[in-house]
Design a protein around this motif. Sequence first.
Motif, PDB file in Angstrom:
ATOM      1  N   LYS B 326      34.802  20.929  38.345  1.00  0.00           N
ATOM      2  CA  LYS B 326      34.503  20.493  39.697  1.00  0.00           C
ATOM      3  C   LYS B 326      34.482  22.053  40.778  1.00  0.00           C
ATOM      4  O   LYS B 326      33.425  21.929  41.423  1.00  0.00           O
ATOM      5  CB  LYS B 326      35.626  19.576  40.467  1.00  0.00           C
ATOM      6  N   ILE B 327      35.422  22.795  40.486  1.00  0.00           N
ATOM      7  CA  ILE B 327      35.251  24.177  41.408  1.00  0.00           C
ATOM      8  C   ILE B 327      33.739  24.871  40.761  1.00  0.00           C
ATOM      9  O   ILE B 327      33.134  25.058  42.023  1.00  0.00           O
ATOM     10  CB  ILE B 327      36.482  24.975  40.887  1.00  0.00           C
ATOM     11  N   PHE B 328      33.668  24.752  39.752  1.00  0.00           N
ATOM     12  CA  PHE B 328      32.335  25.567  39.388  1.00  0.00           C
ATOM     13  C   PHE B 328      31.063  24.782  39.866  1.00  0.00           C
ATOM     14  O   PHE B 328      29.882  25.429  40.261  1.00  0.00           O
ATOM     15  CB  PHE B 328      32.242  25.869  37.977  1.00  0.00           C
ATOM     16  N   ASN B 329      31.130  23.448  39.549  1.00  0.00           N
ATOM     17  CA  ASN B 329      30.190  22.815  40.187  1.00  0.00           C
ATOM     18  C   ASN B 329      29.847  22.950  41.628  1.00  0.00           C
ATOM     19  O   ASN B 329      28.583  22.769  42.088  1.00  0.00           O
ATOM     20  CB  ASN B 329      30.121  21.196  39.873  1.00  0.00           C
ATOM     21  N   SER B 348      35.236  23.527  54.128  1.00  0.00           N
ATOM     22  CA  SER B 348      35.055  23.330  52.703  1.00  0.00           C
ATOM     23  C   SER B 348      34.865  24.748  52.029  1.00  0.00           C
ATOM     24  O   SER B 348      35.326  24.857  50.898  1.00  0.00           O
ATOM     25  CB  SER B 348      33.638  22.736  52.524  1.00  0.00           C
ATOM     26  N   ILE B 349      34.248  25.501  52.684  1.00  0.00           N
ATOM     27  CA  ILE B 349      34.193  27.031  51.896  1.00  0.00           C
ATOM     28  C   ILE B 349      35.635  27.517  51.584  1.00  0.00           C
ATOM     29  O   ILE B 349      35.983  28.011  50.813  1.00  0.00           O
ATOM     30  CB  ILE B 349      33.427  27.793  52.554  1.00  0.00           C
ATOM     31  N   ALA B 350      36.455  27.327  52.776  1.00  0.00           N
ATOM     32  CA  ALA B 350      37.996  28.012  52.825  1.00  0.00           C
ATOM     33  C   ALA B 350      38.691  27.330  51.854  1.00  0.00           C
ATOM     34  O   ALA B 350      39.521  27.821  51.242  1.00  0.00           O
ATOM     35  CB  ALA B 350      38.575  27.784  53.982  1.00  0.00           C
ATOM     36  N   PHE B 351      38.320  25.809  51.334  1.00  0.00           N
ATOM     37  CA  PHE B 351      39.152  25.269  50.676  1.00  0.00           C
ATOM     38  C   PHE B 351      39.185  25.766  49.342  1.00  0.00           C
ATOM     39  O   PHE B 351      39.931  25.845  48.386  1.00  0.00           O
ATOM     40  CB  PHE B 351      38.636  23.642  50.457  1.00  0.00           C
ATOM     41  N   ILE B 352      37.787  26.434  48.758  1.00  0.00           N
ATOM     42  CA  ILE B 352      37.744  26.963  47.226  1.00  0.00           C
ATOM     43  C   ILE B 352      38.881  27.865  46.956  1.00  0.00           C
ATOM     44  O   ILE B 352      39.474  27.501  46.061  1.00  0.00           O
ATOM     45  CB  ILE B 352      36.342  27.180  46.924  1.00  0.00           C
ATOM     46  N   PRO B 353      38.925  28.989  47.697  1.00  0.00           N
ATOM     47  CA  PRO B 353      39.846  29.834  46.960  1.00  0.00           C
ATOM     48  C   PRO B 353      41.381  29.338  47.218  1.00  0.00           C
ATOM     49  O   PRO B 353      41.887  29.404  46.215  1.00  0.00           O
ATOM     50  CB  PRO B 353      39.740  31.250  47.883  1.00  0.00           C
TER      51      PRO B 353
ATOM     52  N   LEU C  54      45.127  35.515  37.061  1.00  0.00           N
ATOM     53  CA  LEU C  54      44.279  36.736  37.867  1.00  0.00           C
ATOM     54  C   LEU C  54      42.817  36.501  37.543  1.00  0.00           C
ATOM     55  O   LEU C  54      41.940  36.774  38.223  1.00  0.00           O
ATOM     56  CB  LEU C  54      44.910  37.826  37.886  1.00  0.00           C
ATOM     57  N   PHE C  55      42.604  36.485  36.205  1.00  0.00           N
ATOM     58  CA  PHE C  55      41.277  36.473  35.433  1.00  0.00           C
ATOM     59  C   PHE C  55      40.682  35.531  36.041  1.00  0.00           C
ATOM     60  O   PHE C  55      39.358  35.576  36.358  1.00  0.00           O
ATOM     61  CB  PHE C  55      41.625  36.455  33.771  1.00  0.00           C
ATOM     62  N   VAL C  56      40.949  34.357  36.088  1.00  0.00           N
ATOM     63  CA  VAL C  56      40.231  32.918  36.597  1.00  0.00           C
ATOM     64  C   VAL C  56      39.967  33.321  38.014  1.00  0.00           C
ATOM     65  O   VAL C  56      38.517  32.933  38.372  1.00  0.00           O
ATOM     66  CB  VAL C  56      41.035  31.977  36.360  1.00  0.00           C
ATOM     67  N   PHE C  57      40.768  33.800  38.758  1.00  0.00           N
ATOM     68  CA  PHE C  57      40.734  33.766  40.160  1.00  0.00           C
ATOM     69  C   PHE C  57      39.532  35.022  40.780  1.00  0.00           C
ATOM     70  O   PHE C  57      38.605  34.434  41.380  1.00  0.00           O
ATOM     71  CB  PHE C  57      42.105  34.267  40.895  1.00  0.00           C
ATOM     72  N   MET C  61      36.012  33.973  42.350  1.00  0.00           N
ATOM     73  CA  MET C  61      35.848  34.747  43.829  1.00  0.00           C
ATOM     74  C   MET C  61      34.577  35.659  43.513  1.00  0.00           C
ATOM     75  O   MET C  61      33.798  35.703  44.797  1.00  0.00           O
ATOM     76  CB  MET C  61      36.907  35.647  44.090  1.00  0.00           C
ATOM     77  N   ALA C  62      34.199  36.219  42.471  1.00  0.00           N
ATOM     78  CA  ALA C  62      32.826  36.888  42.139  1.00  0.00           C
ATOM     79  C   ALA C  62      31.778  36.011  42.520  1.00  0.00           C
ATOM     80  O   ALA C  62      31.055  36.454  43.302  1.00  0.00           O
ATOM     81  CB  ALA C  62      33.024  37.541  41.016  1.00  0.00           C
ATOM     82  N   ILE C  63      31.855  34.755  41.936  1.00  0.00           N
ATOM     83  CA  ILE C  63      30.511  34.005  42.018  1.00  0.00           C
ATOM     84  C   ILE C  63      30.778  33.592  43.691  1.00  0.00           C
ATOM     85  O   ILE C  63      29.681  33.530  44.235  1.00  0.00           O
ATOM     86  CB  ILE C  63      30.831  32.815  41.262  1.00  0.00           C
ATOM     87  N   TYR C  64      31.823  33.275  43.970  1.00  0.00           N
ATOM     88  CA  TYR C  64      31.990  32.697  45.555  1.00  0.00           C
ATOM     89  C   TYR C  64      31.311  33.545  46.355  1.00  0.00           C
ATOM     90  O   TYR C  64      30.463  33.409  47.245  1.00  0.00           O
ATOM     91  CB  TYR C  64      33.376  32.477  45.605  1.00  0.00           C
ATOM     92  N   THR C  65      31.794  34.944  46.396  1.00  0.00           N
ATOM     93  CA  THR C  65      31.186  35.928  47.309  1.00  0.00           C
ATOM     94  C   THR C  65      29.898  35.970  47.216  1.00  0.00           C
ATOM     95  O   THR C  65      29.219  36.108  48.241  1.00  0.00           O
ATOM     96  CB  THR C  65      31.970  37.334  46.921  1.00  0.00           C
TER      97      THR C  65
END
Lengths: 207, 617, 354, 107
Positions: B326-329, B348-353, C54-57, C61-65
């Motif tokens: 889900k996270i990656f999708n 929603s964006i804050a939710f992910i991390p 940490l690895f997963v995170f 976070m890389a994709i996210y940013t």
Amino acid sequence: MSNEDVLNPKEMPHEPEKATLEGKNKFIGFWFFLGGETVLFACLFGTYLALNGSTMGENTPEHLFGLELVFIMTMLLLTSSLTSVYAMYHMKNNDFGKMQLWLGVTVVLGLGFLGCEIYEFMHYIHEYEFTFQSSAFGSAFYTLVGFHGGHVLFGLSWITALMIRNSRRGLNLYNAPKFYIASLYWHFIDVVWVFIFTVVYLMGKVG
Amino acid sequence: MSTAVAQNRGLGAAIWDYLTTVDHKKIAHLYLVSGGLFFLIGGLEAMIIRIQLMEPSNNFISAGLYNEMITMHGTTMIFLAAMPIIFALMNAVVPLQIGARDVAFPFLNSLGFWLFLFGGLILNISWFTGAPDAGWTNYAPLSTTSPGHGVDYYVMGLQISGAGTLIGGINFLVTIVNMRAPGMTYMRMPLFTWTVFVTSTLILFAFPALTVGLFLMMFDRMFGSAFFDVALGGNAMIWEHLFWIFGHPEVYILILPAFGAFSEIFSTFSKKRLFGYSAMVFATVLIGFLAFMVWAHHMFTVGMGPIANSIFAVATMAIAVPTGIKIFNWLFTMWGGNIRMTTAMLWSIAFIPTFTIGGMTGVMLAAAAADYQYHDTYFVVAHFHYVIVGGLVFGIFAALHYWWPKMFGQVLSEGLGKLTFWLFFIGFHLTFFIQHFLGLIGMPRRYWTYQEGQGLELGNMISTVGAFLMAIGTLVFLYNIVQTAVKGEKVSGDPWDGRTLEWAIPSPPPHYNFKQTPLVRGLDALWVEKMEGKNGMTPAEPLGDIHMPNNSILPFLMSLGLFIAGFGFIYQVDNKMWLILVFIGMGITLGSMLTRSVKDDLGHHIHKEDLEKGAGE
Amino acid sequence: MRGWMGKFRSLILFGALTLFLSGCGVENMTALKPEGYGANLLFDLMMISIAIMLFVFIIVMAIYTFVLIRYRQKKGQEDYIPKQTEGNKALEMIWTVIPIILLLVLAVPTVQATFDLADTGAKNDEDAITIEVTGNQYWWHFNYKGQEITTSQDLYIPTGERVYLDLKSSDVIHSFWVPSIAGKMDTNPGENVNSMYLEAFEEGVYWGQCAELCGPSHSLMDFKVIAVSPEEFDQWVKDMQNVDPEAEPKTASAKEGQELFNNNCMSCHAIGSGGAGIAPNLTNFGNRTMIAGILEPTKENLVNWIVNPDEIKPGNQMPANLVSEEEASKIADYLLQLKHSEVTPDSAGDNNQK
Amino acid sequence: MANHSKSPSQQMDFEKKQHKEEMKQQVISFVMMILFTIVAFSMVLLEINSYFLIPTLILLAVVQVLFQLYYFMHMKNKGHDMVAMMMYGGISVAVLTIITFTTIIWW
Ligand code: HEA
Ligand code: HEA
Ligand SMILES: [Cu+2]
């Protein structure tokens, strides 16, 4: 479909219990409810199985249970399941009178069952001083079997109420689903009983 | 919210309307308002907890009261705040998203609400007589031997509101199975609807375990049975298992609808269809499935033995996989999109991390042996607030900002919304991030106070400061609601350039939702039409009479009866005279049920001619 | 496992996390500076899991940013409609399979550690030290099996040896936790006895706490594990076995205190290895690190406690005002001189209470 | 609803026949159920070795219940897919629960 059509249908469809959207909803919803009830009884069975050795040294299952009465009760309930099938058979054939008749038989058999159960409990309490409070086994036994008994009582009241309420006006698309799900409920009670007589009484007798 | 109505017809009529309503949109309002109030109460309790823990050996509240505070905080937040607000969203959105005029069981829907409310009232009335104090998990024998009536209130309150939840769950299952508009196949259902479907299934199978647990607890406390009493051969583990067989699915019951809402929001504000829709559906179902196999991870330290612990550890870890999908999708839904930073999107964006952190600490907890260190420490508290607040509460805020226009016809102020967000977001991380370390350096949870010189002072202080920021954020949100309502600016049916069916009708929707049932021609039904240059949905049927259910006061009465009977059960332990209340209460309830079954209720019709004139809106 | 983990750990220790941690946290209470076999094993497991996380995170976070910077709506782009991608099989495979692998990597040491810590079969051996631990509201009872020693609150163990614990409870569920030596285990009422073991590497006084909500004074149910060298431990055992419960104290006040104690307190408490076990065994009270687990061992505190225990530990079973303040003072004199062994918390080195 | 081309009375007759057919199956399953019950009770009375007996008793109960569900409650008929899914969902949770309560509650 107008209200008039629902209450006075010109012709009964093949499956009157599912002919209206309300009927379909009731049908599916009630089945789902039975799915939940399965878990409910599983929890009670689990509790019973975990505690059926906790008799505090007296009134063990082997000692208490007699199979004759349980056999009679089983026969009553199984037969009542068949009679309610008959009732539904006549509902589908749009024969209201016969349906009421078979439902009546079902109720009588159910009452017989309930009477036996009450007798059984009384017997345990008076003859053996085996109560809800005497041990964890006692609590678990009366809770499991009592929950089932409560279901029987509720089912009987429900079917009776439906029979009385609709006795004058006959079958229609509004009450057909109600009869149908009441009969489902009744079958489910039988399903639970099959496990009760197996797990509680027969296996209890084996030890 | 219904101020306009109230002015027209008088307050009494408006109240009567809400007491008897079977309209899912109004029931949504009821759920939202009562759930919101309980959230404030639960939040207030959290603030008291945080103030007590602000410094070592603090005496702000007494030890006994502290235990009542955490118990009520946990119970209130989970059962009376989070669940009802989710139900508010489900009621407000699901029928619209599937193109239905109503839910499957409008009467039961209303009954579900009133049961929840009266159950919640019972729980909170306990504040006046002594609240439950055995933790929200209510472990026996602490609970069975707890003096006073606190735990009895817990039992009765949860039993009644739990029944309401179960009824609500069945209602939504059937609604989704039977009431979808033509063309809306399962694989075209919006993800929010999917998550509600799975959540309702979890409710159906999880709540009976709680019901049984509560019955056993009730019998032990009120009628002298011995399920958890070791002196008579009882076993306290039974409660723990029953509670967690319910309790673990419960946390996914909470989070899944939030996942659904995020899916809608990510997709809408990236202007892209959801990436990997079928994988998302699959992941949702898989999470629901696995939810039932992992409950014992809350019980690693009770001594189940290494085999059981290992099995449950591995099963628990497995849930990370569908959640990761889900996270990656979601990330890839935004990838290549055209991202608009509205308030809903910000949450929603804050939710992910945030949720990823919470999920990862969850997986750390799942490593059974390591949990011997984490269990019942602030590390766990940090974990579940990261997933619950950072997942669910963020989700609620996002969803409320997103669907507010649909529910009330007004857009919440974006400026205030963003202010709320930043205050809450920063406060949240201040409060809970540090708690991971508090746990690791040896602070157990449910501690009324801690000793000086244990190195726990600084962390707790920071945590308390953060909680205040969250409280301020919440207050800004309340102000936002009031200000928006006062301003009263109306908004169109589709303020966000939406993709799903609910945006195809006016805001707030008319009583009957859809004048003509729409024909669904693909995933994101409205978007499909928009892309073909159409203005709205193609109807699937000619304009005709609409069948609607009748209002009824019976659900209210049935619940009221149980409420009264509840007090009878609680106090008959002291004096059998109280059984009178049980009889009166059950009389009211059963009488109402009988009335319901013998009185025909066929509903009414809104006629075609009136629809053409636009009545009923 | 310690070998390669050692390197690995120093790497992690470098991280900002642990820098921060060395700033706070007490050495003999934290789970992050293991001083015993169990805690050490669990610390390694924690570090493996943190590394994976940490690895997963970082990846997330890389994709996210990237996504947030690159695809945020730019001015004048309001009407741009991006390509409506349905999905991507290859990508979806990747983020299904990689997590599965990572989880397997975590699952193996998890299962190993779980079985390792459950390995208490040796507790029935001839020379094994097995202690029966009973949780009570709100104190701990320790009974050295086959040694005729009962104590409470302070648990003496030898270093470098596995000490087995049989855990149970006399009332509600508690949980026995000494973070820097081992993980926790619940004490259950009834037949359900749990076992675990403690193995301390170094001498020291380690903080223990109750970790399962057990009533109002749950947070005050502290205890200590005192790890002393094996020789000192043997000495302690001998001393404790030779205690004469009726021994006369030296001072007059203490003598009176003894009488008062015997008349008022003995129905619940005990001195020596016998006794009712309803309340803590006070045999070596004079050597205790703390009074009632939480108060500095001064006379003043003790008198306060005897007169009004409920104020200090709300909800505890000891009756208040059983004796007058004056009598309490005498009892305190008696109790504080109950030192039967040279082996005391001080013998555990200066690791005490940093 | 009945949108066949047959006349109403023909339709009715056809359905009646169908119902009869179904009824026959139901009676058969009833007889089987009674039979199973009698077998179960007699096995207990005959005091057969319990390692063999208990699994057999459970098996008999399960088969009986399947008869109830599929014949008496019509789960075999069409339109019961969702129903079957939810029943099996409930049954899975039920089985897990019972396994737990018979194994790891005592240790
Ligand atoms: C919304 C609520 C919610 C959610 C979603 C979760 C999600 C999870 N929880 Fe949590 N949990 C709670 C609410 C929740 N929990 C509560 C309330 C308690 C305490 C109750 C009490 O005692 O009072 C608790 C307690 C709790 C415990 C018991 C701790 C203890 O008491 O000792 C455990 C142990 O295994 C656990 C595990 C997990 C796991 C593995 C997940 C997983 O579902 C998380 C999955 C998500 C991710 C992992 C992140 C995203 C994934 C990726 C980016 C893919 C790659 C990841 C990896 C390879 C790791 N939780
Ligand atoms: C949905 C679930 C949920 C939510 C949202 C929260 C939200 C919060 N929780 Fe809670 N929490 C639990 C579920 C939840 N919690 C559970 C299940 C437990 C375990 C209980 C147990 O151990 O049994 C727990 C335990 C728990 C503890 C541990 C107590 C202990 O173990 O001793 C702490 C301590 O910091 C805490 C803090 C907070 C804080 C600061 C918030 C904040 O996010 C709250 C933010 C909201 C506000 C601050 C509202 C502010 C509003 C006002 C101030 C206005 C008031 C006005 C009127 C009433 C008119 N929670
Ligand atoms: Cu869980």
